[in-house]
Motif scaffolding. Structure first.
Motif, PDB file in Angstrom:
ATOM      1  N   ARG A   3       3.278  -1.446  -7.653  1.00 57.38           N
ATOM      2  CA  ARG A   3       3.285   0.017  -7.671  1.00 57.38           C
ATOM      3  C   ARG A   3       4.689   0.529  -7.963  1.00 57.38           C
ATOM      4  N   TYR A   4       4.722   1.712  -8.621  1.00 57.28           N
ATOM      5  CA  TYR A   4       6.000   2.320  -9.021  1.00 57.28           C
ATOM      6  C   TYR A   4       6.799   1.344  -9.884  1.00 57.28           C
TER       7      TYR A   4
ATOM      8  N   VAL B 115       1.903  -5.533  -3.547  1.00 60.97           N
ATOM      9  CA  VAL B 115       0.894  -5.754  -2.519  1.00 60.97           C
ATOM     10  C   VAL B 115      -0.018  -6.889  -2.947  1.00 60.97           C
ATOM     11  N   LEU B 116      -0.193  -7.877  -2.048  1.00 62.32           N
ATOM     12  CA  LEU B 116      -1.101  -8.994  -2.295  1.00 62.32           C
ATOM     13  C   LEU B 116      -2.297  -8.843  -1.364  1.00 62.32           C
TER      14      LEU B 116
ATOM     15  N   SER C 227       0.840 -11.685   8.874  1.00 67.58           N
ATOM     16  CA  SER C 227       1.404 -10.575   8.099  1.00 67.58           C
ATOM     17  C   SER C 227       2.852 -10.894   7.746  1.00 67.58           C
ATOM     18  N   ILE C 228       3.195 -10.712   6.465  1.00 62.94           N
ATOM     19  CA  ILE C 228       4.551 -10.943   5.987  1.00 62.94           C
ATOM     20  C   ILE C 228       5.012  -9.714   5.215  1.00 62.94           C
ATOM     21  N   HIS C 229       6.122  -9.121   5.646  1.00 60.98           N
ATOM     22  CA  HIS C 229       6.708  -7.979   4.954  1.00 60.98           C
ATOM     23  C   HIS C 229       8.136  -8.341   4.547  1.00 60.98           C
TER      24      HIS C 229
ATOM     25  N   LEU D  44       7.581  -6.008  -0.286  1.00 59.28           N
ATOM     26  CA  LEU D  44       6.544  -6.999  -0.607  1.00 59.28           C
ATOM     27  C   LEU D  44       5.643  -7.133   0.613  1.00 59.28           C
ATOM     28  N   LEU D  45       4.354  -6.873   0.433  1.00 54.96           N
ATOM     29  CA  LEU D  45       3.410  -6.860   1.555  1.00 54.96           C
ATOM     30  C   LEU D  45       2.354  -7.945   1.377  1.00 54.96           C
ATOM     31  N   LEU D  46       2.269  -8.832   2.384  1.00 49.92           N
ATOM     32  CA  LEU D  46       1.200  -9.832   2.438  1.00 49.92           C
ATOM     33  C   LEU D  46       0.541  -9.705   3.810  1.00 49.92           C
ATOM     34  N   ASP D  47      -0.506  -8.928   3.889  1.00 50.34           N
ATOM     35  CA  ASP D  47      -1.230  -8.747   5.144  1.00 50.34           C
ATOM     36  C   ASP D  47      -2.503  -9.589   5.129  1.00 50.34           C
TER      37      ASP D  47
END
Length: 559
Positions: free
Chosen positions: A110-111, A129-130, A195-197, A168-171
């Motif tokens: 995004r963006y 986002v994954l 969850s990894i941010h 970077l979001l891995l939820d």
């Protein structure tokens, strides 16, 4: 009337021009989105193949680019290893020890600054986002990698000048880690709903040297709701809950750690069939401060300044009526086990607060259980390490503890473990003050068949030194008004009854009613040889109890 008419025409023409420009821009955007989507579709796969020397292949079902909204989406993404290439690398001793596999339902950027990518070869986006990611890591210690190590930037630089992701979001991630030993043995661990941010990820020519970054990012935050692991002997569940890690703060927080027996005490005895300690442990609010992630990842070392435990319970059960296991426990003192850990450890201090400890033992003669209680224990352990360089600087691991023994006894103790001693050398000192001796009856009655009818214990102080073979030291006990009852178990009724005559004889002749007595303070110098089948704490207790008996009982009376 002519002027308003001209104004309307001007506005109408302007709107038509704006509309035409919008249509042209939308058309151009649609054209470029489709064209650049096709370009990205091939480029992304080429990047992965080139940067991994053909070891990995990137697969996905579709690429969707919208240059107006700045979004890039990949559907059904996976990163897979080429088995043939991997085998060839192993044969030439160039296979990496750490391997990856990855899949996600969707990857959304995004963006995304599309123009910067296509005209300046810079990847820049606000968020990556994954969706439902699954990560597989395999560490193969048998691999020997003689190839020249390249940084992430060196891998990218031939194609991309820089890469920057704001977040970077891995939820809801699933992580599987496989460790392959030198002997081909496998250790497999799986984490679910991880969850990894990652904050402010930047890969360029200077980011790796930025001291405010770790692995190219300003911060890594991980959260795991719970993890359960069954021990290899199938006797326990190891459980951790609410685990969070913040790389910027270098702190690890665990809401709760517990070692839960899978069987009740009676079923545990049936399962093990021999004497064995049964542990039931719960530790709450564990905080690890200044945990050094670079030492863990790059040197495989655990380094931390302080570990703080908010509260907990530690219950031990042991059935002495079962046969001895025959296991020799030489080399299994706490500090000896620390030295045997495969992972180097250095923790400056560990603090335990409000920990309740109990030890329950079943006596084969009475077939009843006696329990020792230590309440509200506070302990500070210093210099916990198995690293030779650290031991050379300070070879003593010190543990200072205080708490309440049974109901009222004020207990303080210090354990000094000699980390460089070849036979597990140690020293223990302590003091117990202001205790009503009758509080010991729940222990002495089932375990020693003795009732404490009265005893005013003013002070017990001791110090001892020993190793894995024996211990000796000095014990002082100041008390008065000691009276006991000798008990026996009736074979018919199975009830415990008082031996009246023997009790009278013991109090009149064998028991020393007080100390000091006859104007003299009697001090014991006990020595006890360890049963190698029993534990470190059994040796400490037996040595102390030998000294207490020497002071309180005359003439070797059999109690």
């Amino acid at each position: 009337m002519q002027q308003p008419s001209n104004l309307k025409k001007y506005i109408k023409r302007t709107l038509i021009i704006i509309g035409m420009l919008a249509l042209i821009m939308a058309g151009v955007a649609l054209y470029l989105s489709q064209r650049w989507s096709n370009t990205l579709r091939s480029q992304l796969k080429e990047y992965v193949t080139e940067m991994s020397d053909s070891l990995y292949t990137l697969r996905y079902d579709g690429v969707h680019l919208n240059i107006l909204s700045g979004s890039l989406t990949l559907d059904s993404v996976s990163l897979v290893r080429d088995t043939a290439v991997y085998q060839r690398l192993q044969a030439t001793r160039k296979a990496p020890t750490l391997l990856y596999a990855f899949s996600a339902d969707r990857v959304a950027l995004r963006y995304f600054k599309v123009w910067r990518y296509f005209f300046r070869k810079e990847v820049s986006a606000g968020t990556l986002v994954l969706q439902n990611p699954s990560i597989v890591l395999e560490q193969n210690t048998r691999n020997v990698d003689t190839s020249k190590h390249r940084s992430a930037y060196e891998h990218l630089s031939s194609r991309i000048r820089s890469l920057h992701i704001g977040t970077l979001l891995l939820d809801s991630s699933n992580l599987k880690y496989t460790y392959i030993k030198k002997d081909s043995g496998l250790v497999v661990r799986q984490l679910h709903n991880l969850s990894i941010h990652v904050k402010d990820l930047l890969i360029d020519s200077v980011a790796m040297e930025d001291p405010s970054r770790f692995l190219y990012a300003r911060n890594y935050q991980l959260y795991l709701r719970d993890y359960r692991y069954r021990t290899p002997d199938s006797l326990y569940w190891m459980i951790v809950r609410d685990v969070s890690y913040d790389a910027a703060e270098r702190s690890l927080r665990v809401g709760q750690f517990s070692a839960e027996p899978r069987y009740s005490p009676a079923d545990f005895d049936k399962k093990v069939k021999v004497q064995r300690d049964r542990f039931d442990v719960e530790l709450n609010t564990i905080v690890v401060n200044e945990l050094q992630p670079d030492s863990l990842l790059q040197k495989q070392q655990i380094r931390a300044r302080k570990v703080d435990i908010g509260s907990g319970t530690f219950n031990i059960y042991h059935n002495r009526s079962l046969p001895m296991s025959g296991e020799v426990k030489t080399g299994q003192y706490p500090h000896q086990l620390l030295q045997k850990l495969a992972l180097p450890v250095m923790v400056d201090s560990l603090i335990g607060n409000r920990v309740d400890i109990s030890y329950t033992e079943i006596n084969p003669k009475s077939q009843e259980a006696g329990t020792l209680h230590f309440k509200q224990v506070h302990g500070v352990f210093r210099n916990i390490t198995n690293m030779k360089a650290m031991i050379a600087k300070n070879s003593h691991c010190i543990a200072d503890m205080d708490g309440v023994f049974m109901k009222s006894g004020k207990l303080q103790a210090r354990f000094d473990f000699f980390l460089d001693h070849p036979r597990g050398g140690f020293a223990v000192s302590g003091q117990l003050k202001d205790m009503d001796g009758r509080e010991l009856t729940p222990i002495t009655r089932p375990l020693g068949l003795v009732d404490i009818r009265s005893a005013n214990i003013k002070e017990v102080s001791f110090h001892m030194q020993g190793d894995e073979k024996d211990a000796s030291g000095e014990v002082k006990m100041i008390y008065d008004n000691l009276r006991i009852s000798i008990l026996k178990k009736d074979n018919d009724s199975r009830e415990i009854k008082r031996k009246g005559l023997l009790s009278l004889f013991a109090n009149a002749i064998a028991i020393n009613n007080s100390n000091p007595r006859d104007g003299k303070l009697h001090v014991a110098h006990p020595h006890f040889t360890r049963d190698p089948r029993k534990s470190f704490f059994n040796l400490v207790w037996k040595t102390l109890f030998t000294g207490v008996k020497e002071i309180a009982i005359s003439g070797g009376f059999p109690i």
